[in-house]
Scaffold this active site. Structure first.
Site, mmCIF file in Angstrom:
data_model
loop_
_atom_site.group_PDB
_atom_site.id
_atom_site.type_symbol
_atom_site.label_atom_id
_atom_site.label_comp_id
_atom_site.label_asym_id
_atom_site.label_seq_id
_atom_site.Cartn_x
_atom_site.Cartn_y
_atom_site.Cartn_z
ATOM 1 N N TRP A 70 -45.580 9.861 10.643
ATOM 2 C CA TRP A 70 -46.211 8.615 10.194
ATOM 3 C C TRP A 70 -45.252 7.458 10.476
ATOM 4 C CZ3 TRP A 70 -45.827 6.538 4.657
ATOM 5 C CH2 TRP A 70 -46.683 5.445 4.481
ATOM 6 N N ASP A 92 -43.647 15.635 2.256
ATOM 7 C CA ASP A 92 -44.513 14.492 1.994
ATOM 8 C C ASP A 92 -45.935 15.027 1.847
ATOM 9 O OD1 ASP A 92 -45.903 12.165 1.785
ATOM 10 O OD2 ASP A 92 -45.186 11.264 3.640
ATOM 11 N N LYS A 122 -55.244 8.880 -1.541
ATOM 12 C CA LYS A 122 -56.393 9.441 -0.806
ATOM 13 C C LYS A 122 -57.194 10.410 -1.665
ATOM 14 C CE LYS A 122 -53.566 7.819 2.361
ATOM 15 N NZ LYS A 122 -53.581 6.913 3.474
HETATM 16 C C1 LMR Z 1 -52.276 5.462 7.329
HETATM 17 O O1 LMR Z 1 -51.483 6.210 7.889
HETATM 18 O O2 LMR Z 1 -53.155 4.844 7.929
HETATM 19 C C2 LMR Z 1 -52.227 5.299 5.830
HETATM 20 O O3 LMR Z 1 -51.268 6.161 5.306
HETATM 21 C C3 LMR Z 1 -52.075 3.892 5.403
HETATM 22 C C4 LMR Z 1 -50.722 3.317 5.673
HETATM 23 O O4 LMR Z 1 -50.141 2.751 4.744
HETATM 24 O O5 LMR Z 1 -50.223 3.385 6.807
#
Ligand code: LMR
Length: 396
Positions: free
Chosen positions: A130, A211, A246
């Site tokens: 992420w 996570d 979520k």
């Molecule tokens: C995402 O990956 O789109 C979500 O977790 C929102 C974010 O804060 O990035």
């Protein structure tokens, strides 16, 4: 004062929200930021959350501080959810949980805590991970290193490369693992892979950090917790950052937790005191409202059952959309190119498109996704699925 600062590009994920809102095309499709949407493209407040909100408002008598560790019912409920009610870690009194402002807050205070214990410690993240993991951990001075994870050619886990990389990680380092519903690729570890990872973690001595932002949105609440529970059963130290954005739909309320598993109760108390001190220096105390609702839902069996049903509805819808997407692409392209979509889990998958193709989808069709071609599957619905599939096939 601030004249040295430069203008930044919009955030790669949050920037899409603003761009989508400004787009006047009535056919626009938002597959960008990871929020659940229902069949009419709405991100609903769960019925169990509405009920908990009414009860909370009726019973709340004070707005005094909730305290540095947050709502005790919330922390207890989250621990049971993640580790399982019969986990030996409860009898061993090695687990401590702190309510945090979202999963992001949990990640950041964990990073600050790690840096306090071991300045500049290295943390290994999956390739890819992420996008926000990097600033959340790196800005707290941790050194970010990368282990192989996603095999883009086969849209699957590169298990051999991942395990070989983990075999070389020293005991001084941490390894960040996505508990389930990998963001951004949707490719999860199987139970067998988790067993292997856990075995390597014990042998090498590195500290796993999980996570867990999508618990219950992959296969099921217990199934999605397999990895974290496996690790908890074998490693002496484990960190878990979890989020209720979520699975409870509480995005804007910023509800998350940091759970710390330590080798013994004395060490757990010491580290718990330290992490409260870290939080005190960052945000002082967590917000109460969202945690109070989750705590209430998790402590009341009927509310918890109602929540599990609503979560199951969201999960089933996503998995059904995954199957539909593969079928529709197969019908159009007469190839198995997109058959990987139902093999993946959670909100996200990479379509495997180039940046140029992603831009064309945005500019010519008002279809929004992250530049990497990560889509939020939950943004698809019966009204836009054919438009979306046709557009993707047109830019291929
Ligand atoms: C995402 O990956 O789109 C979500 O977790 C929102 C974010 O804060 O990035």
């Amino acid at each position: 004062m601030f004249e040295t600062l430069q203008t930044l590009n919009p955030d790669p994920i949050l920037g899409l929200m603003a761009a989508f809102r400004q787009d006047a095309n009535p056919s626009k499709v938002d597959l960008g930021v990871g929020v659940y949407k229902d069949e009419v493209g709405h991100t609903p407040i769960l019925a169990c959350v509405k009920a908990a909100d009414a009860a909370h408002r009726a019973e709340e008598t004070s707005k005094t501080y909730v305290g540095p560790t947050g709502d005790p019912d919330f922390n207890h409920g989250i621990e049971q959810l993640i580790f399982g009610t019969d986990s030996p870690v409860f009898a061993e009194r090695r687990l401590r949980t702190l309510q945090a402002p979202g999963g992001c807050g949990a990640l950041r205070i964990a990073a600050e805590l790690i840096n306090r214990a071991k300045t500049g410690a290295a943390i290994w993240v999956s390739d890819p991970t992420w996008a926000n993991h990097v600033p959340l951990l790196g800005d707290a001075s941790l050194e970010i290193k990368v282990y192989p994870y996603y095999d883009a050619a086969h849209q699957a886990l590169n298990a051999d490369a991942m395990l070989a990389a983990l075999e070389k990680i020293p005991a001084t380092d941490l390894v960040l693992l996505h508990g389930c519903c990998h963001n951004p690729c949707g490719v999860d570890l199987s139970p067998q892979h988790w067993d292997q990872v856990a075995e390597i973690a014990v042998r090498r001595g590195f500290t796993p950090f999980v996570d867990l932002a999508y618990l219950g949105l992959g296969t099921g609440l217990d199934e999605d917790a397999y990895g974290v529970r496996k690790l908890a059963s074998v490693v002496p130290e484990l960190l878990v950052a979890s989020s209720c954005s979520k699975n409870f739909g509480l995005y804007r309320e910023r509800v998350g937790a940091l759970s710390l598993l330590l080798p013994n109760p004395a060490q757990a108390d010491l580290v718990y005191g330290q992490v409260q001190n870290v939080a005190r220096g960052v945000y002082s105390m967590p917000p109460n409202y969202g945690g109070a609702l989750v705590g209430r839902i998790l402590r009341e069996p009927q509310a918890r059952a109602a929540w599990a049903l609503e979560l199951g509805t969201m999960r089933d819808r996503i998995n059904d959309l995954r199957a539909q997407l593969a079928e529709k692409f197969r019908a159009r392209l007469h190839t198995e190119r997109f058959d990987f979509i139902p093999r993946q889990l959670g909100m996200f998958s990479f379509l495997g498109l180039s940046r140029d193709q992603v831009q064309r989808l945005k500019n010519e069709y008002s279809i929004y996704m992250v530049d990497s071609s990560r889509i939020n599957v939950a943004g698809v619905n019966q009204a836009n699925i054919d438009y979306f599939c046709d557009a993707v096939c047109a830019v291929l």
